[in-house]
Design a protein around this motif. Structure first.
Motif, mmCIF file in Angstrom:
data_model
loop_
_atom_site.group_PDB
_atom_site.id
_atom_site.type_symbol
_atom_site.label_atom_id
_atom_site.label_comp_id
_atom_site.label_asym_id
_atom_site.label_seq_id
_atom_site.Cartn_x
_atom_site.Cartn_y
_atom_site.Cartn_z
ATOM 1 N N THR A 282 0.842 -1.196 0.000
ATOM 2 C CA THR A 282 0.000 0.000 0.000
ATOM 3 C C THR A 282 0.880 1.251 0.000
ATOM 4 O OG1 THR A 282 -0.104 0.153 2.420
ATOM 5 C CG2 THR A 282 -1.767 -1.231 1.328
ATOM 6 N N PHE A 283 0.213 2.409 -0.081
ATOM 7 C CA PHE A 283 0.927 3.682 -0.129
ATOM 8 C C PHE A 283 1.809 3.873 1.104
ATOM 9 C CE2 PHE A 283 0.349 8.588 -0.392
ATOM 10 C CZ PHE A 283 1.565 8.702 -1.043
ATOM 11 N N GLY A 284 1.370 3.351 2.256
ATOM 12 C CA GLY A 284 2.155 3.483 3.474
ATOM 13 C C GLY A 284 2.951 2.249 3.830
ATOM 14 N N GLY A 285 2.977 1.270 2.919
ATOM 15 C CA GLY A 285 3.696 0.033 3.174
ATOM 16 C C GLY A 285 5.196 0.234 3.247
ATOM 17 N N PHE A 286 5.890 -0.757 3.775
ATOM 18 C CA PHE A 286 7.337 -0.652 3.999
ATOM 19 C C PHE A 286 8.068 -0.329 2.695
ATOM 20 C CE2 PHE A 286 11.676 -2.109 4.787
ATOM 21 C CZ PHE A 286 11.913 -1.582 6.050
ATOM 22 N N GLY A 287 8.842 0.767 2.737
ATOM 23 C CA GLY A 287 9.582 1.211 1.566
ATOM 24 C C GLY A 287 8.807 2.160 0.679
ATOM 25 N N HIS A 288 7.481 2.177 0.815
ATOM 26 C CA HIS A 288 6.655 3.084 0.019
ATOM 27 C C HIS A 288 6.451 4.427 0.700
ATOM 28 C CE1 HIS A 288 4.485 -0.085 -2.715
ATOM 29 N NE2 HIS A 288 5.786 -0.268 -2.642
ATOM 30 N N GLN A 289 6.597 4.469 2.003
ATOM 31 C CA GLN A 289 6.338 5.678 2.763
ATOM 32 C C GLN A 289 7.574 6.048 3.559
ATOM 33 O OE1 GLN A 289 5.592 7.545 5.584
ATOM 34 N NE2 GLN A 289 4.336 8.983 4.450
ATOM 35 N N GLY A 294 11.032 4.074 4.335
ATOM 36 C CA GLY A 294 11.554 5.066 3.410
ATOM 37 C C GLY A 294 12.645 5.873 4.090
ATOM 38 N N THR A 295 12.805 7.120 3.680
ATOM 39 C CA THR A 295 13.880 7.917 4.279
ATOM 40 C C THR A 295 13.553 9.396 4.234
ATOM 41 O OG1 THR A 295 16.288 8.207 4.318
ATOM 42 C CG2 THR A 295 15.237 8.286 2.165
ATOM 43 N N ILE A 296 14.087 10.138 5.188
ATOM 44 C CA ILE A 296 14.038 11.597 5.178
ATOM 45 C C ILE A 296 15.470 12.085 5.348
ATOM 46 C CG2 ILE A 296 13.093 13.681 6.220
ATOM 47 C CD1 ILE A 296 10.684 12.147 7.131
ATOM 48 N N PHE A 297 15.924 12.883 4.404
ATOM 49 C CA PHE A 297 17.344 13.166 4.248
ATOM 50 C C PHE A 297 17.978 13.850 5.461
ATOM 51 C CE2 PHE A 297 20.654 15.761 1.757
ATOM 52 C CZ PHE A 297 21.610 14.762 1.830
ATOM 53 N N TYR A 298 17.229 14.696 6.178
ATOM 54 C CA TYR A 298 17.830 15.486 7.253
ATOM 55 C C TYR A 298 18.519 14.623 8.306
ATOM 56 C CZ TYR A 298 14.826 14.650 11.347
ATOM 57 O OH TYR A 298 14.207 14.073 12.429
ATOM 58 N N ARG A 336 10.959 9.742 -6.405
ATOM 59 C CA ARG A 336 10.765 8.349 -6.790
ATOM 60 C C ARG A 336 9.281 7.972 -6.813
ATOM 61 N NH1 ARG A 336 14.507 3.742 -4.324
ATOM 62 N NH2 ARG A 336 15.817 5.579 -4.380
ATOM 63 N N TYR A 337 8.888 7.294 -7.868
ATOM 64 C CA TYR A 337 7.508 6.822 -7.996
ATOM 65 C C TYR A 337 7.468 5.324 -7.720
ATOM 66 C CZ TYR A 337 6.471 11.305 -10.130
ATOM 67 O OH TYR A 337 6.307 12.656 -10.338
ATOM 68 N N MET A 338 6.538 4.929 -6.872
ATOM 69 C CA MET A 338 6.407 3.516 -6.521
ATOM 70 C C MET A 338 4.946 3.109 -6.676
ATOM 71 S SD MET A 338 8.909 3.321 -3.174
ATOM 72 C CE MET A 338 9.275 1.588 -3.390
ATOM 73 N N GLY A 349 2.618 6.216 -6.106
ATOM 74 C CA GLY A 349 2.951 7.141 -5.027
ATOM 75 C C GLY A 349 4.347 7.695 -5.184
ATOM 76 N N GLU A 350 4.587 8.876 -4.597
ATOM 77 C CA GLU A 350 5.909 9.503 -4.683
ATOM 78 C C GLU A 350 6.303 10.063 -3.328
ATOM 79 O OE1 GLU A 350 6.045 13.238 -6.749
ATOM 80 O OE2 GLU A 350 3.896 13.214 -7.087
ATOM 81 N N TYR A 351 6.077 9.284 -2.268
ATOM 82 C CA TYR A 351 6.288 9.773 -0.927
ATOM 83 C C TYR A 351 7.199 8.845 -0.136
ATOM 84 C CZ TYR A 351 4.589 13.447 2.192
ATOM 85 O OH TYR A 351 4.479 14.575 2.953
ATOM 86 N N SER A 352 8.141 8.236 -0.818
ATOM 87 C CA SER A 352 9.022 7.288 -0.149
ATOM 88 C C SER A 352 10.280 7.942 0.399
ATOM 89 C CB SER A 352 9.418 6.162 -1.113
ATOM 90 O OG SER A 352 10.060 6.693 -2.259
ATOM 91 N N GLU A 353 10.602 9.151 -0.085
ATOM 92 C CA GLU A 353 11.819 9.803 0.382
ATOM 93 C C GLU A 353 11.587 11.303 0.504
ATOM 94 O OE1 GLU A 353 14.987 9.258 -2.562
ATOM 95 O OE2 GLU A 353 13.457 8.539 -3.929
ATOM 96 N N GLY A 354 12.121 11.885 1.553
ATOM 97 C CA GLY A 354 11.908 13.302 1.817
ATOM 98 C C GLY A 354 13.167 14.109 1.595
ATOM 99 N N VAL A 355 13.347 14.607 0.383
ATOM 100 C CA VAL A 355 14.462 15.500 0.079
ATOM 101 C C VAL A 355 13.915 16.842 -0.381
ATOM 102 C CG1 VAL A 355 16.531 15.840 -1.314
ATOM 103 C CG2 VAL A 355 15.879 13.535 -0.625
ATOM 104 N N LEU A 356 12.868 16.798 -1.192
ATOM 105 C CA LEU A 356 12.305 18.000 -1.787
ATOM 106 C C LEU A 356 11.027 18.428 -1.077
ATOM 107 C CD1 LEU A 356 12.753 16.884 -5.518
ATOM 108 C CD2 LEU A 356 14.325 18.211 -4.132
#
Length: 451
Positions: A282-289, A294-298, A336-338, A349-356
């Motif tokens: 799902t959109f919030g599944g492991f690696g998708h969110q 997922g990851t947040i760069f900070y 990234r689109y997943m 979805g495009e919410y797996s990584e937080g850089v932008l």
């Protein structure tokens, strides 16, 4: 400019009722609302505010404020509710010490809506994770940081007895943090202990980065932490193991290494009314969110600062080099689109990584070069310079650094044995040996710190 925006944000911060205790020292999410997104009290706001005030104050830049034509000290600046910066800092700390029992050494979130169970609310920036509540390792790492910050603020104003109180309480908090949150079997810090006494652990990398960066983890614990995250040590049962922890996103570690859905229903996860489930695919599944695999760069800032503090600059530089290599490919313009399937519908979805987008905190990462490798950090005595040059660096520097309303060009050089200072009338050019520590005082003296 950025400095003015920082000052304006701090001035506008307010405290008020938390909605449950009858006390009013809780720092609001915005100047108008106590709750994040109108949903959650965030108990990371009190310590974060105190740390932010220390960071601004101790830089010594523009510490007087023009308040409707009246010039006041930074700590006397008022928000629209008439609350001064000093009152806000004191109330924020008092709230943590008394209402949340931080004076015991551990801050406990007694809010019945934030109890760390699958029914509770998230209590910090990571707003999908219900497990952050009650005795939370994330909030307590920040609480420790705020005690150190409060000691600095008091020392800056010459309140030696108060500074000593917070220093001693910080030592107590450090000891209790390690007793409470360290998992001897897994060799990492857990997420929390909820109101039921359950120890919750999803392999939260950011908690472990914070513990290392703020100085809670000793070298032995830090080695275990980084061996796990670097993939040299496998923790049985984790969803992400070995090289995959960094390998999926490369420039940044996964947020957590154990899928939130692995516990089975009910989940420790705020699914936004069903719009963001955490189940696989799902959109919030492991690696998708970004908050679930997922990851947040900070977080890489705290990753590298933790390495510098515990394992040394070369460990941090190895990560810094990987990040720079990825940056040169596409300036980290990641989107990234997943694909996922949810409620019977195929989605992208495009919410797996937080850089932008909404994540300006990504700008923390390059600051590692300044605060980490160069070791430029404000203190109650002035700008402390503690060089941590990686082995491959013969020198490093920054062309412009603002401190005490003055501009410096600072270079750290392995080939120097003594300090050199020049002044061209606009900027101070400071060259320092890499094997000594210095402080630039608020009255602009360069003083070597003797071992």
């Amino acid at each position: 400019d950025a400095k003015a925006a920082y000052l304006n944000q701090l001035v506008n911060v307010r405290y008020g009722p938390d909605g449950w205790s009858g006390e009013e020292g809780y720092i609001y999410a915005t100047s108008d609302s106590p709750k994040h997104l109108g949903e959650q009290n965030h108990y990371s706001l009190n310590p974060t505010f105190i740390i932010a005030v220390r960071n601004y104050l101790l830089q010594g830049n523009d510490t007087i404020v023009n308040e409707n034509g009246t010039i006041v000290d930074f700590m006397d600046a008022k928000n629209r509710y008439g609350q001064t910066m000093r009152q806000k800092v004191d109330k924020a700390m008092e709230y943590m010490l008394e209402t949340l029992d931080g004076k015991s050494g551990i801050m406990t979130i007694y809010d019945p809506e934030n109890d760390g169970t699958h029914q509770g609310n998230a209590s910090n920036y990571w707003d999908t994770h219900r497990a952050y509540g009650y005795k939370s390792a994330y909030e307590n790492a920040l609480f420790y940081g705020s005690l150190v910050a409060m000691a600095d603020i008091e020392a800056y104003y010459g309140n030696a007895a108060n500074a000593e109180y917070y220093t001693q309480l910080a030592e107590k908090a450090k000891e209790m943090y390690n007793k409470l949150f360290w998992d001897d079997v897994k060799g990492r810090y857990i997420c929390s202990i909820n109101a039921k006494g359950e120890r919750i652990d999803f392999g939260m990398t950011v908690v472990n980065f914070y513990a290392a960066a703020y100085g809670l983890a000793d070298e032995e614990k830090a080695q275990l932490i980084y061996d796990w995250i670097d993939g040299k040590r496998i923790i049985n049962g984790d969803t992400s193991q070995g090289a995959d922890i960094y390998g999926e996103f490369v420039y940044s570690a996964r947020t957590n290494t154990l899928d939130v859905s692995s516990t089975g229903e009910p989940y420790y996860w705020w699914d936004h009314g069903g719009a963001l489930p955490c189940t696989p695919g799902t959109f919030g599944g492991f690696g998708h969110q970004m908050q679930n695999g997922g990851t947040i760069f900070y977080t890489e800032y705290y990753d590298m600062m933790g390495r510098i503090k515990t394992l040394g600059a070369d460990s941090a530089n190895s990560r810094f080099s990987v990040i720079m290599e990825e940056f040169h490919k596409d300036s980290l313009s990641k989107n990234r689109y997943m694909s996922f399937v949810q409620d019977g519908y195929q989605g992208i979805g495009e919410y797996s990584e937080g850089v932008l987008g909404e994540f300006p905190e990504s700008g923390l990462v390059p600051l590692t070069y300044v605060t980490g490798f160069l070791g430029l950090n404000p203190s109650a005595q002035g700008l402390k310079i503690t060089p941590n040059l990686p082995t491959e660096y013969s020198f490093a520097g920054v062309r412009e650094y603002r401190f005490g309303n003055r501009t410096y060009s600072i270079q750290i050089n392995r080939n120097l044995s003594s300090a050199k200072v020049q002044d061209d009338g606009e900027k101070y050019f400071v060259q320092l040996p890499a094997d000594k520590e210095y402080v630039i005082t608020y009255d602009n003296r360069l003083v070597e710190i003797k071992a």
